[in-house]
Design an enzyme around this catalytic site. Structure first.
Site, PDB file in Angstrom:
ATOM      1  N   ASN A   9       0.963  -1.235   0.043  1.00 41.58           N
ATOM      2  CA  ASN A   9      -0.007  -0.017   0.016  1.00 41.58           C
ATOM      3  C   ASN A   9       0.810   1.222  -0.161  1.00 41.58           C
ATOM      4  O   ASN A   9       1.457   1.572   0.957  1.00 41.58           O
ATOM      5  CB  ASN A   9      -0.819  -0.013   1.246  1.00 41.58           C
ATOM      6  CG  ASN A   9      -1.754   1.260   1.379  1.00 41.58           C
ATOM      7  OD1 ASN A   9      -1.797   2.205   0.357  1.00 41.58           O
ATOM      8  ND2 ASN A   9      -2.428   1.248   2.400  1.00 41.58           N
ATOM      9  N   LYS A  11      -0.019   4.310  -0.281  1.00 40.84           N
ATOM     10  CA  LYS A  11      -0.368   5.320   0.214  1.00 40.84           C
ATOM     11  C   LYS A  11      -0.373   6.721  -0.580  1.00 40.84           C
ATOM     12  O   LYS A  11      -0.344   6.401  -1.817  1.00 40.84           O
ATOM     13  CB  LYS A  11      -0.098   5.548   1.621  1.00 40.84           C
ATOM     14  CG  LYS A  11      -0.237   4.230   2.505  1.00 40.84           C
ATOM     15  CD  LYS A  11       0.255   4.464   4.135  1.00 40.84           C
ATOM     16  CE  LYS A  11      -0.036   3.300   4.673  1.00 40.84           C
ATOM     17  NZ  LYS A  11      -0.153   3.304   6.091  1.00 40.84           N
ATOM     18  N   HIS A  95      -9.243   1.076   4.902  1.00 37.97           N
ATOM     19  CA  HIS A  95      -8.144   1.214   5.722  1.00 37.97           C
ATOM     20  C   HIS A  95      -8.380   2.344   6.674  1.00 37.97           C
ATOM     21  O   HIS A  95      -9.206   2.995   6.677  1.00 37.97           O
ATOM     22  CB  HIS A  95      -7.058   1.953   4.601  1.00 37.97           C
ATOM     23  CG  HIS A  95      -5.856   1.966   5.169  1.00 37.97           C
ATOM     24  ND1 HIS A  95      -5.271   2.868   6.057  1.00 37.97           N
ATOM     25  CD2 HIS A  95      -4.539   1.040   5.077  1.00 37.97           C
ATOM     26  CE1 HIS A  95      -3.976   2.330   6.434  1.00 37.97           C
ATOM     27  NE2 HIS A  95      -3.707   1.493   5.853  1.00 37.97           N
ATOM     28  N   GLU A  97      -6.735   4.610   7.848  1.00 41.24           N
ATOM     29  CA  GLU A  97      -6.552   6.080   7.272  1.00 41.24           C
ATOM     30  C   GLU A  97      -7.795   6.603   6.928  1.00 41.24           C
ATOM     31  O   GLU A  97      -8.245   7.756   7.168  1.00 41.24           O
ATOM     32  CB  GLU A  97      -5.473   6.182   6.720  1.00 41.24           C
ATOM     33  CG  GLU A  97      -4.299   6.043   7.568  1.00 41.24           C
ATOM     34  CD  GLU A  97      -2.859   5.457   6.713  1.00 41.24           C
ATOM     35  OE1 GLU A  97      -2.762   5.393   5.527  1.00 41.24           O
ATOM     36  OE2 GLU A  97      -2.106   4.913   7.275  1.00 41.24           O
ATOM     37  N   GLU A 167      -5.010  -4.723  10.414  1.00 39.31           N
ATOM     38  CA  GLU A 167      -4.113  -3.777  10.943  1.00 39.31           C
ATOM     39  C   GLU A 167      -4.321  -3.337  12.059  1.00 39.31           C
ATOM     40  O   GLU A 167      -5.204  -2.419  11.960  1.00 39.31           O
ATOM     41  CB  GLU A 167      -4.084  -2.796   9.635  1.00 39.31           C
ATOM     42  CG  GLU A 167      -3.921  -3.437   8.194  1.00 39.31           C
ATOM     43  CD  GLU A 167      -3.143  -2.330   7.193  1.00 39.31           C
ATOM     44  OE1 GLU A 167      -1.967  -2.782   6.748  1.00 39.31           O
ATOM     45  OE2 GLU A 167      -3.537  -1.175   7.173  1.00 39.31           O
ATOM     46  N   GLY A 173       2.779   2.355  10.852  1.00 37.48           N
ATOM     47  CA  GLY A 173       3.735   3.562  10.586  1.00 37.48           C
ATOM     48  C   GLY A 173       4.149   3.963  11.945  1.00 37.48           C
ATOM     49  O   GLY A 173       5.046   5.012  12.008  1.00 37.48           O
ATOM     50  N   SER A 212       3.886  -2.057  10.379  1.00 38.74           N
ATOM     51  CA  SER A 212       4.790  -2.121  10.494  1.00 38.74           C
ATOM     52  C   SER A 212       5.955  -3.258  10.024  1.00 38.74           C
ATOM     53  O   SER A 212       6.675  -3.838  10.758  1.00 38.74           O
ATOM     54  CB  SER A 212       5.567  -1.580  12.003  1.00 38.74           C
ATOM     55  OG  SER A 212       5.009  -0.242  12.150  1.00 38.74           O
TER      56      SER A 212
HETATM   57  P1  13P Z   1       3.117   0.390   7.716  1.00 41.33           P
HETATM   58  O1  13P Z   1       3.921  -0.916   7.011  1.00 41.33           O
HETATM   59  O2  13P Z   1       3.746   1.718   7.400  1.00 41.33           O
HETATM   60  O3  13P Z   1       3.017   0.367   9.201  1.00 41.33           O
HETATM   61  O4  13P Z   1       1.560   0.625   7.174  1.00 41.33           O
HETATM   62  C1  13P Z   1       1.062  -0.534   7.194  1.00 41.33           C
HETATM   63  C2  13P Z   1      -0.490  -0.180   6.291  1.00 41.33           C
HETATM   64  O5  13P Z   1      -1.266   0.797   6.792  1.00 41.33           O
HETATM   65  C3  13P Z   1      -0.715  -0.780   5.215  1.00 41.33           C
HETATM   66  O6  13P Z   1      -1.929  -0.556   4.644  1.00 41.33           O
END
Ligand code: 13P
Length: 250
Positions: A9, A11, A95, A97, A167, A173, A212
């Site tokens: 992803n 982003k 997601h 976010e 997740e 992150g 992560s």
């Molecule tokens: P990170 O791997 O940067 O923690 O992000 C995970 C994520 O949100 C994948 O959709």
């Protein structure tokens, strides 16, 4: 047997030139990944470039979000048929976010899941709890509500047409990964929850871990019985790291 899936992803990262470089670097070394299915989800505006670079490769691609509508006066939105036009196989829905910054509810995410399937896309359906919810012991309730919303909106067979990504919001992150046991516990819970509706779907649906995940921790996470792959954020922006995670899923 569930085929492992490792999805990146990306982003809201990259430029036309950095996206080209990253795609070329992943493609050049993809043969190192023999077993896992590899997917990249770049920002939608880079999908034409992604399609032209990857169309003769074993790598699949997808979007990060879609509209519940197929067309119309929805400024800024992108529909399932448009993603299909650019060869997408997958689409991320729900997601954290988007749940946080765009106030997407369980009901809306379930509608997006159904819209994806309607237009021939495989949803990568994200679920997970916040730190506060984990610390108050609500993880299972939260994840159950997120999963049940898709079944209630559609059916268990609808859910079975997607991929689930667990997740934990506190691991995204942050560099703070769920331990393999913490992740396995929730993955197992999700599979049991699905088994209440259908044993077949519970056994066949892939459940990815995200938060992560890095080359250094992927192996022990992916070794767990109910972890079928990863949804990778930061580490998917580096071809060598992303492919190393793909190899850990071999
Ligand atoms: P990170 O791997 O940067 O923690 O992000 C995970 C994520 O949100 C994948 O959709």
């Amino acid at each position: 047997m569930r085929r492992p899936l490792v999805a990146g992803n990306w982003k809201m990262n990259g430029s036309l030139s950095s996206v080209r470089d990253l795609l070329v670097a992943i493609k050049a070394n993809i043969t190192q990944v023999s077993r896992a299915e590899i997917v990249v989800c770049p920002p939608a505006i880079f999908l034409p470039e992604t399609q032209s670079l990857l169309q003769d490769s074993p790598i699949s691609w997808g979007g990060q979000d879609l509209s519940i509508y197929d067309s119309g006066a929805y400024t800024g939105e992108i529909s399932g048929p448009m993603f299909q036009d650019f060869g997408c196989k997958y689409i991320i829905v729900g997601h954290s976010e988007r749940r946080t910054y765009h106030k997407e509810s369980n009901a809306l995410v379930a509608e997006k899941f159904a819209a994806a399937v309607k237009f021939g896309l495989i949803p990568i359906f994200c679920v997970g709890e916040t730190l506060e919810q984990r610390e108050s012991g609500a993880t299972e309730d939260i994840v159950a509500q997120q999963v049940d919303a898709v079944v209630e909106h559609g059916s268990i067979s609808l859910l079975g047409q997607g991929v689930i990504a667990y997740e934990p919001v506190w691991a995204i992150g942050t560099g703070r990964t769920a331990t393999p046991d913490q992740a396995q516990d929730v993955h197992n819970f999700i599979r049991q929850r699905i088994a209440n509706y259908s044993q077949d779907v519970a056994q066949s649906v892939r459940i990815l871990y995200g938060g992560s995940m890095k080359p250094g921790n992927a192996g022990e996470l992916l070794a767990k019985a109910d972890i079928d792959g990863g949804l990778i954020g930061g580490a998917s922006l580096n071809a060598a790291d992303f492919l190393a995670i793909g190899m850990a899923a071999n």
